[in-house]
Design a protein around this motif. Structure first.
Motif, PDB file in Angstrom:
ATOM      1  N   PRO A 223      -8.321   2.981  -2.750  1.00 41.01           N
ATOM      2  CA  PRO A 223      -7.324   3.199  -3.180  1.00 41.01           C
ATOM      3  C   PRO A 223      -6.384   2.002  -2.850  1.00 41.01           C
ATOM      4  CG  PRO A 223      -7.216   4.862  -1.496  1.00 41.01           C
ATOM      5  CD  PRO A 223      -8.664   4.170  -1.555  1.00 41.01           C
ATOM      6  N   GLY A 224      -5.456   1.493  -3.720  1.00 39.87           N
ATOM      7  CA  GLY A 224      -4.624   0.409  -3.031  1.00 39.87           C
ATOM      8  C   GLY A 224      -4.900  -0.805  -4.074  1.00 39.87           C
TER       9      GLY A 224
ATOM     10  N   GLU B  73       2.765   2.247  -3.205  1.00 38.65           N
ATOM     11  CA  GLU B  73       2.141   2.881  -4.355  1.00 38.65           C
ATOM     12  C   GLU B  73       2.062   4.300  -4.467  1.00 38.65           C
ATOM     13  OE1 GLU B  73      -1.973   1.818  -4.352  1.00 38.65           O
ATOM     14  OE2 GLU B  73      -1.621   0.064  -5.755  1.00 38.65           O
TER      15      GLU B  73
ATOM     16  N   LEU C 159       0.931  -1.244  -0.024  1.00 28.70           N
ATOM     17  CA  LEU C 159      -0.042  -0.103  -0.008  1.00 28.70           C
ATOM     18  C   LEU C 159       0.756   1.183   0.043  1.00 28.70           C
ATOM     19  CD1 LEU C 159      -2.956   0.109   0.195  1.00 28.70           C
ATOM     20  CD2 LEU C 159      -2.790   0.625   2.722  1.00 28.70           C
ATOM     21  N   MET C 160       1.944   1.141   0.823  1.00 29.67           N
ATOM     22  CA  MET C 160       2.826   2.376   0.638  1.00 29.67           C
ATOM     23  C   MET C 160       3.672   2.689  -0.614  1.00 29.67           C
ATOM     24  SD  MET C 160       2.091   3.383   3.956  1.00 29.67           S
ATOM     25  CE  MET C 160       0.583   2.606   4.679  1.00 29.67           C
TER      26      MET C 160
END
Lengths: 309, 342
Positions: free
Chosen positions: B284-285, B228, B225-226
């Motif tokens: 998102p993600g 991205e 997730l980070m």
């Protein structure tokens, strides 16, 4: 508080004799090393390169604690590269970056992320993400699998949004924001990381003048009120001179001079570092050095008016 | 975003919408599975199927449901979930909705491995082994070729497309070399089919998914997730970007290879499932769990269509996913073109 220069270049035995001229401007390093006080972040004997291209060799810098340090220099002088190395984005080919006396590459990644934050030059906001969610991602190094969103996280994120003035945008999508607002959101995310050291890579690029000042005022406030150590790369020499408490001037991968802006920003230095003839006067607002580029020497004379025949 | 807190130490954050989407997908998948089990030459009502599944049927019903039809539905669920999950990982890592395993040559690699085994006259167990080996070797090849200063989005896609083109050529060559019987068996396998899948084909994939699913979702999902937001942003937040990327891509390659070994190279599920899941959750993600649930749903539904679209003749599930997925791809390209992104 104004810390003294602790930057110098240590030429090795292999000798860069031709650099002697540049060393002369480094000034007071013997006396000041002792007086510099604590530095949590320093680089020693750094050789920085991308693939085969070497940007800097044997570079040694120290960031004085609680300073607002700004790194300046012409394009391609290695200032962003240095910042990338200090923030462990770039692994030095030789030498080491020390955080609290220990090699930064040997430390646990999350542990470093709780001490040292970075605002990269370009980050991508995931499509459709809201402001509050993006800011809350700054809490990642403080979280774990079972501790995904503590009350502390919630409080810090709210505070970070408030202090950067984006609280009222919390539910907006980051895609819809203007450039200036977006930069504030990214700064809020870096703040939420709650690091005593914060590195910013050209935080004012692509912003108009009012938003540049806005971001720099915000940085100054973080530095003064919260006592954070800030390190920024800036392009604008006058902004640097106005906001920094400590300047590092670089050219060709070397530190040419460092210290308080009043000592560093002189006409000679600007000419040496940027190759720009100029005058340095006092900023009428702040009294800090203000660089006024010299007028063109052979300015075109106004075309002679031909008499009508 | 909602938070669930227990005391000081436990705090979980979730999106109600994503949770509902994933649960909904799973429910549809299970319902479709029950209907699929009930359909065929010996039709059964959903109630009968459920009774038999819980051990209350006659011996003949028990044989038909638990030995013949359940493994096929389970295979559809597992293959779909694996492809959905692997696709979500790939698309997130390369930051491109086209970066799915079918586009990067992995499924073609699995086909090459399987083809070699078929042409050498190997049995179905050897064929599965060949597919796994082919997929893993292709993954390794792409990794070695694309890895310069770390794995990066565009380079990975371009190298993958090149590898895909090469392997497609190799596969066509191998097919022309085969005898008619072998070649038609190989082509059926390459379409992707769940016909006659039983526990032996299913078990390896089940084990792979049981191990790698949690590794991907729990172990590295938050880091992904980070990532991205960009490598620098993720690294400054304390994510070990390179390591996490290597583990994630490696796990995805293993899942795709085992899925191919079980059902053949079923096309387009890995491409479509994550995108559909994203549109459902609006989060998102990479949406890892919803993508896995969506993949399972898509494949179970596609298998039901394949079995029931034409009364007298069953289709291979790969034909259905190919048709649907191809249509979806065209739609994706058309809308992204409008949005000015492609």
């Amino acid at each position: 508080m104004r810390a003294h220069a602790t930057v110098d270049i240590e030429d090795g035995e292999d000798g860069h004799a031709e650099d002697g001229a540049e060393r002369m401007t480094q000034g007071t390093h013997d006396a000041s090393t002792a007086a510099a006080g604590a530095t949590r972040l320093r680089g020693e004997g750094l050789t920085l390169s991308y693939d085969r291209r070497t940007i800097a060799e044997n570079l040694t810098v120290a960031i004085p604690d609680r300073s607002f340090t700004v790194i300046i220099g012409p394009n391609a002088c290695g200032k962003s590269t240095l910042l990338r190395a200090l923030s462990r984005m770039l692994k030095p080919a030789a030498g080491s970056v020390l955080l609290d006396g220990r090699d930064i590459s040997s430390l646990n990644a999350k542990q470093v992320a709780r001490t040292l934050g970075l605002l990269p030059q370009s980050s991508t906001a995931p499509e459709g993400i809201s402001v509050s969610e993006l800011v809350s991602r700054g809490r990642y190094p403080h979280q774990g699998l079972l501790r995904q969103w503590s009350r502390e996280d919630e409080r810090v994120v709210a505070e970070s949004m408030a202090s950067t003035g984006v609280a009222e945008l919390a539910d907006r999508s980051v895609d819809e924001l203007s450039g200036g607002q977006r930069q504030r959101v990214w700064i809020a995310m870096a703040l939420a990381q709650q690091t005593p050291l914060l590195l910013l890579d050209e935080p004012t690029t692509y912003l108009d003048l009012a938003h540049q000042i806005d971001v720099l005022d915000l940085c100054a406030r973080l530095h003064e009120e919260e006592g954070r150590t800030l390190v920024a790369v800036l392009h604008d020499l006058n902004h640097a001179a106005r906001y920094a408490t400590h300047l590092i001037a670089m050219r060709d991968g070397r530190v040419v001079s460092s210290g308080p802006p009043a000592e560093v920003v002189t006409a000679e230095l600007v000419e040496e570092v940027f190759g720009l003839p100029c005058r340095v006067i006092g900023d009428p607002e702040t009294g800090t050095p203000l660089v006024v580029p010299a007028a063109r020497r052979h300015a075109r004379k106004p075309p002679a008016v031909k008499s009508a025949s | 975003m909602r938070t669930l807190r227990v005391g000081q130490t436990l705090s979980l954050r979730y999106r109600p919408r994503a949770l509902v989407a994933a649960a909904g997908c799973l429910l549809v998948a299970l319902a479709a599975g029950v209907v699929t089990i009930g359909s065929g030459d010996y039709p059964m009502s959903p109630a009968e199927v459920l009774t038999t599944l819980t051990g209350g049927g006659t011996p003949s019903q028990d044989f038909i449901v638990n030995e013949l039809r359940l493994p096929r539905v389970l295979a559809a669920l597992l293959v779909g979930a694996s492809l959905g999950l692997a696709g979500a990982v790939f698309q997130s890592v390369v930051r491109n909705p086209l970066g799915s395993p079918d586009m990067l040559g992995l499924t073609q690699g699995a086909s090459t491995g399987a083809l070699i085994v078929v042409l050498a006259g190997g049995g179905s167990a050897a064929l599965a082994g060949g597919a796994v080996a082919g997929g893993l070797l292709t993954g390794l090849l792409i990794y070695v070729l694309a890895r310069r200063r770390g794995l990066h989005g565009f380079r990975l896609i371009l190298v993958g497309i090149g590898v895909m083109a090469m392997l497609t050529g190799v596969n066509n060559y191998l097919l022309t070399r085969g005898k008619l019987m072998e070649a038609s068996r190989a082509i059926l396998w390459m379409t992707g089919s769940l016909d006659g899948r039983g526990w032996p084909e299913l078990t390896p994939l089940l084990i792979a998914l049981a191990i790698l699913g949690p590794v991907i979702v729990i172990g590295f999902g938050r880091g992904l997730l980070m990532t991205e937001m960009g490598d620098d942003a993720a690294r400054s937040l304390g994510v070990a970007v390179e390591r996490s990327r290597t583990v994630l891509l490696g796990s995805a390659v293993v899942l795709v290879s085992f899925a191919a070994a079980c059902a053949g190279p079923v096309s387009f599920v890995a491409l479509t499932a994550p995108q559909l899941a994203k549109r459902l959750t609006r989060a998102p993600g990479p949406n890892l769990m919803p993508a896995a649930c969506m993949g399972a749903t898509l494949l179970v539904l596609a298998d039901w269509v394949a079995q029931n679209l034409f009364a007298e003749r069953q289709l291979a599930v790969g034909v259905v996913t190919g048709l649907l997925g191809g249509g979806y791809l065209v739609w994706l390209l058309a809308t992204q073109r409008k949005a000015g992104r492609i």
